[in-house]
Design a protein around this motif. Sequence first.
Motif, PDB file in Angstrom:
ATOM      1  N   ARG A   1      21.477 -17.142 -27.424  1.00 23.99           N
ATOM      2  CA  ARG A   1      22.699 -17.824 -27.834  1.00 23.99           C
ATOM      3  C   ARG A   1      22.431 -19.275 -28.186  1.00 23.99           C
ATOM      4  O   ARG A   1      23.355 -20.056 -28.340  1.00 23.99           O
TER       5      ARG A   1
ATOM      6  N   ARG B   1      33.603  -5.531 -28.137  1.00 24.67           N
ATOM      7  CA  ARG B   1      32.979  -6.567 -28.968  1.00 24.67           C
ATOM      8  C   ARG B   1      33.495  -7.913 -28.505  1.00 24.67           C
ATOM      9  O   ARG B   1      34.696  -8.191 -28.569  1.00 24.67           O
TER      10      ARG B   1
ATOM     11  N   ASP C   1      30.680 -10.316 -31.561  1.00 24.59           N
ATOM     12  CA  ASP C   1      29.312  -9.961 -31.243  1.00 24.59           C
ATOM     13  C   ASP C   1      29.084  -8.485 -31.578  1.00 24.59           C
ATOM     14  O   ASP C   1      30.013  -7.765 -31.932  1.00 24.59           O
ATOM     15  N   ALA C   2      27.862  -8.071 -31.480  1.00 26.14           N
ATOM     16  CA  ALA C   2      27.571  -6.653 -31.708  1.00 26.14           C
ATOM     17  C   ALA C   2      28.264  -5.811 -30.638  1.00 26.14           C
ATOM     18  O   ALA C   2      28.575  -6.291 -29.547  1.00 26.14           O
ATOM     19  N   LYS C   3      28.501  -4.576 -30.976  1.00 28.66           N
ATOM     20  CA  LYS C   3      29.268  -3.728 -30.082  1.00 28.66           C
ATOM     21  C   LYS C   3      28.440  -3.337 -28.868  1.00 28.66           C
ATOM     22  O   LYS C   3      27.271  -2.979 -28.988  1.00 28.66           O
ATOM     23  N   VAL C   4      29.086  -3.419 -27.715  1.00 25.18           N
ATOM     24  CA  VAL C   4      28.449  -2.984 -26.478  1.00 25.18           C
ATOM     25  C   VAL C   4      29.163  -1.718 -26.056  1.00 25.18           C
ATOM     26  O   VAL C   4      30.391  -1.655 -26.094  1.00 25.18           O
TER      27      VAL C   4
ATOM     28  N   LYS D   1      19.699 -12.242 -29.833  1.00 23.89           N
ATOM     29  CA  LYS D   1      18.567 -12.351 -28.914  1.00 23.89           C
ATOM     30  C   LYS D   1      18.779 -13.551 -28.004  1.00 23.89           C
ATOM     31  O   LYS D   1      18.455 -13.538 -26.847  1.00 23.89           O
TER      32      LYS D   1
ATOM     33  N   VAL E   1      24.230  -8.264 -35.567  1.00 15.71           N
ATOM     34  CA  VAL E   1      23.149  -7.772 -34.729  1.00 15.71           C
ATOM     35  C   VAL E   1      23.355  -8.321 -33.329  1.00 15.71           C
ATOM     36  O   VAL E   1      24.062  -9.311 -33.137  1.00 15.71           O
ATOM     37  N   LYS E   2      22.736  -7.667 -32.391  1.00  9.02           N
ATOM     38  CA  LYS E   2      22.806  -8.173 -31.020  1.00  9.02           C
ATOM     39  C   LYS E   2      22.017  -9.471 -30.967  1.00  9.02           C
ATOM     40  O   LYS E   2      20.872  -9.528 -31.415  1.00  9.02           O
TER      41      LYS E   2
END
Lengths: 121, 300
Positions: free
Chosen positions: A101, B252, B231-234, A99, A96-97
């Motif tokens: 770090r 990513r 990280d999640a894909k941008v 929120k 997940v992105k």
Amino acid sequence: MALRGAWQLQKLIVSYCDWGGSSRGIRAFMESNLPAFKENNPQLEVVTELIRGQHPHLKGLYKNKNQRVVCVKNLTQDDILLHATRLRNALGRKVVKLKTRHVTKHPSVQGTWTTDLKVEA
Amino acid sequence: MANRRCLQTVIHHYSTNPFLQPLKTLVPTLQQILTLPNPLSPQTPTPNSLHVFSNLTPIFHPQHKPTCHFSSRRSDNEEEEEEEENDDEEEEEEEEGSEEDDDDEGVSAASNSGVKREYTAEEKEEAAAAIGYKVIGPLQRSERVFKPYEPVFAVVQIGSHQFKVSNGDSIFTERLKFCEVNEKKVKELSFLANLILNRVLMLGSQSQTIIGRPILPDAAVHAVVEEHALDAKVIIFKKKRRKNYRRTKGHRQELTKLRITDIQGIEKPEPVPTNKPEKTAVKKLEKTSVKKPEKVAVAV
């Protein structure tokens, strides 16, 4: 990798086809890199699985009962090794992105700042 | 321009070759000839020509040195594949890229296209120090590093990010290099790369605050690598109106999850006693007892 000293990836399933051209890389990987990978990760259960007529994939089963599947069709053996180590280095949480770090249980040591805080000079 | 470069090389050749000593007398005159067509130099000849002459000399170096480097390096490469390259050489390579022949570029490409660049221990340490950490090595399974929470915080810098951390926190940084699990030692039941974050900007406890200017040299924060993950894909989407232009690109970012295990350099309040019913009372007592003004050591 490991959460507080416990490895999270428990089982790695390497599935391949012994005939298809898209499995060429993974066949080379199983021949050359996989024994060393197994030896370096004794905590990990590595299983090879023959599925004919399908593209190859790596499947990682994690301690938190998640599983992650990576398709490795037409990849070279080095790329497949990279994907396998990535699976091993991950914790198996959902992607997940983030929120934030910075994850903490104790957000403040000296007290949360408020507007009527008086700082003695 | 090309003519002038030819002349320069000829001059340099003469000036360096010991067998052509008598011709050396010609060199200054030739230099003057060279400098005259230079549009940047003023027309008053004699003092300026000397000045330009001094300016000209460094131009020769990139033309002549790298060829020596290349020749020596080629022999090196034949002897041992893993020969390290200095940064200077690489820069010169880039400068020379346009002028050198295809042959040399092939060599540089071959040396750069190795699967992974090998680093020496010093280079690794330097690269790590530039970001602000130091790899200690794999953690032994017997070491008990995960301690209960202590009311102490530190502000550490990793790369260009600063984190306010205390014991037990986990932070996500950009991927840190060279802290893989040491694969040979895994057999000895040791794992989890152990790190020291040495760029500590500030330390604090309930009664005390220490501010570095800008860093505190004798403070250290210990951390453990928990995860290297993506990280999640941008999605990067570019579009120009009315031009039929759309580009989509995914990215990513590689991240490293660290868990802070210890903060050193500040005196910690005594650990809270284990018997739980008295906990609150003891805490209050500590607060009052520890708050002494002498202990406040603010080094601004």
